[in-house]
Design an enzyme around this catalytic site. Structure first.
Site, PDB file in Angstrom:
ATOM      1  N   GLU A 218      12.405  -9.652  44.428  1.00 48.37           N
ATOM      2  CA  GLU A 218      12.946  -8.836  45.685  1.00 48.37           C
ATOM      3  C   GLU A 218      11.913  -8.187  46.285  1.00 48.37           C
ATOM      4  O   GLU A 218      11.252  -7.295  45.340  1.00 48.37           O
ATOM      5  CB  GLU A 218      14.050  -7.963  45.460  1.00 48.37           C
ATOM      6  CG  GLU A 218      15.434  -8.729  45.179  1.00 48.37           C
ATOM      7  CD  GLU A 218      16.566  -7.862  45.052  1.00 48.37           C
ATOM      8  OE1 GLU A 218      16.567  -6.860  45.844  1.00 48.37           O
ATOM      9  OE2 GLU A 218      17.614  -8.093  44.446  1.00 48.37           O
TER      10      GLU A 218
ATOM     11  N   GLU B 204      18.975  -5.639  39.029  1.00 48.60           N
ATOM     12  CA  GLU B 204      18.741  -4.300  38.908  1.00 48.60           C
ATOM     13  C   GLU B 204      19.564  -3.373  38.019  1.00 48.60           C
ATOM     14  O   GLU B 204      20.133  -2.358  38.344  1.00 48.60           O
ATOM     15  CB  GLU B 204      18.819  -3.594  40.403  1.00 48.60           C
ATOM     16  CG  GLU B 204      17.867  -4.405  41.470  1.00 48.60           C
ATOM     17  CD  GLU B 204      17.912  -3.717  42.809  1.00 48.60           C
ATOM     18  OE1 GLU B 204      19.009  -3.077  43.333  1.00 48.60           O
ATOM     19  OE2 GLU B 204      16.807  -3.713  43.547  1.00 48.60           O
TER      20      GLU B 204
END
Ligand code: BG6
Length: 478
Positions: free
Chosen positions: A377, A183
């Site tokens: 995810e 991320e």
């Protein structure tokens, strides 16, 4: 129910990160990292979202949930056997940088740390499960934070280069799927975890944030090139937090604002890592915010040469935006900001649930970048109850996952090239944002609680059996 045709080789599995599962925070010569100094409870959330933090451990005041986590360090065999029972094709995990270089700046790697991941990879491969490895997932060595100022400092690129070269040489016959920074764009909202430093005043964030991003982009390109050289058959991706931005209404001012937020938060990092150059819109942004990046000669060329093979991304929620919002509107909803979307329900933690947003994300990303996508995810953090007979009936989680898998199926029909799906926290783990154990994502329950108590015993939830069937049917039985 409609049945979906996922590609024949679809990488079904689950996702974790070292700091959220391993524990053993001092074992095998491991050094301290950022996650080791983040306390559990409300304070952690405040630290992550508000300026100012000193990175010291204070046991008299706090409990540190990542120190033991769920003890995967000692229990990986048992856990991997359960993943195999579900039929996982892949397991996403990260390597703790501080197991390999305890302080981050050493010249020699730590053999005990390397050997640990050899054992984990061997165990996975024994069952035919391919590891998908994130090289850096919110676990920067604390020494690099304290002594070097995190990713603001160019020297960190050199340490990262050394780290990735060790990994690629050591694991070249064991790991085919890699990702650089977890991320990466979360550095905008949580610089401590993503960039390795704490901003002291909100207004001072621009220059250091973008300088740190630049260093990560350079480091990422170096890693991609090294990976391609050392393991030609491997694929290496970036990893972004993707939350499509909706305009609150059809007011063009709000639509423009949503577009700008989308470009900056969702696309800026991927633009550099996938296309190999800074996007056109950023020039004006840099000028208006007085950002002047320090670049070395050759950096821009390097960015062009080190573009990633695929985009890994997390998807939990969409975000709804309005240019002028009241404090009250702004305080509701998701961790990444925005205002409440009247069409969506939210999880117990206020994260808005929006399966169609995943289909939108997949389409947007594929149209913009035209590279394979990998949902690495997605999942529902929820409270689970163990019934008297020991069962855990997490139908709410099954519903959430089913709807998101359907959205992926639709996107595949839309023409999106999708590599796989690793749902987050396939085994219960420490929450990254809140440090809680009670925010559970797993198919496997772990008896561990917010105060650190618990036997660490593993139990299969109802979703365990459901996901096993999803994988066995390649997504046809949902
Ligand atoms: C992602 C992170 O932001 O979301 C994970 O990559 C994290 O590390 C996951 O755990 C879920 O967030 P949380 O805060 O519920 O743990």
């Amino acid at each position: 129910m409609k049945r979906y045709d996922f590609p024949n080789v679809f990488l079904w599995g689950g996702a974790t990160a070292a700091n959220q599962i391993e524990g053993g925070f001092h074992e095998g010569n491991k050094g301290l990292n950022i996650a080791d100094v983040l306390p559990g409870g409300k304070e952690r959330y405040n630290i992550l979202l508000k300026p100012g933090f000193n990175f010291e451990i204070d046991r008299s005041k706090y409990y540190y949930p990542n120190h033991e986590a769920i003890d995967f360090y000692h229990r990986y065999k048992e856990d991997i056997a359960l993943f195999a029972e579900m039929g996982f094709k892949v397991f996403r995990m990260s390597i703790a940088w501080t197991r390999i270089f305890p302080k981050g700046d050493e010249l020699e790697a730590n053999e005990k740390g390397l050997a640990f991941y050899d054992r984990v990879f061997d165990e996975l491969l024994k069952y035919g499960i391919e590891p998908v490895v994130t090289i850096s997932h919110y676990e920067m060595p604390l020494n690099l934070v304290k002594e070097y100022g995190g990713w603001r400092n160019r020297e960190v690129v050199t340490f990262f280069e050394r780290y990735v070269n060790v990994l690629f040489h050591r694991y070249k016959n064991k790991v085919k799927y890699w990702m650089t920074f977890n991320e990466i764009n979360s550095g905008f909202v949580m610089p401590i975890q993503g960039l390795g430093f704490s901003i002291q005043k909100e207004e001072d964030k621009f220059q250091p944030t973008f300088q740190a991003f630049h260093h990560q982009f350079v480091a990422s390109s170096i890693a991609v090139k090294a990976c391609h050289d050392i393991i030609p058959k491997a694929k290496i991706g970036c990893m972004i937090l993707y939350a499509p931005v909706y305009s609150y209404d059809s007011n063009p001012e709000n639509i423009m604002y949503a577009l700008q937020e989308e470009s900056l938060f969702n696309n800026f990092c991927a633009d550099v890592q996938v296309r190999g150059e800074y996007p056109s819109f950023i020039k004006r942004y840099f000028k208006e915010n007085k950002i002047d990046l320090d670049m070395e000669e050759g950096d821009l060329q390097l960015l062009k040469e080190g573009t990633v093979d695929y985009i890994g991304f997390s998807y939990y929620m969409s975000r709804t935006e309005k240019k002028e919002k009241t404090d009250e509107e702004a305080s509701q909803g998701n961790i990444i900001g925005g205002i409440k979307n009247p069409f969506l329900k939210a999880s117990d933690w206020g994260w808005e649930i929006d399966p169609t947003g995943l289909r939108i994300s997949l389409n947007q990303l594929y149209e913009r970048y035209q590279v394979p996508l990998f949902v690495v995810e997605n999942g529902l953090g929820a409270y689970d109850k163990v019934e008297e007979d020991g069962s855990i009936n997490d139908d709410y989680r099954i519903d959430y996952l089913r709807e998101h898998i359907k959205a992926m199926g639709e996107a595949v029909e839309d023409g999106v090239e999708l590599m796989g799906y690793t749902s987050w926290g396939c085994i219960d783990l420490v929450s990254a944002s809140s440090g809680e154990f009670s925010k559970r994502y797993g198919y496997i329950y772990v008896d561990k609680h917010d105060d650190g108590s618990g036997t660490l015993e593993r139990k299969k939830k109802k979703s365990f059996y459901w996901y096993k069937d999803v994988i066995a049917s390649n997504g046809r039985n949902l």
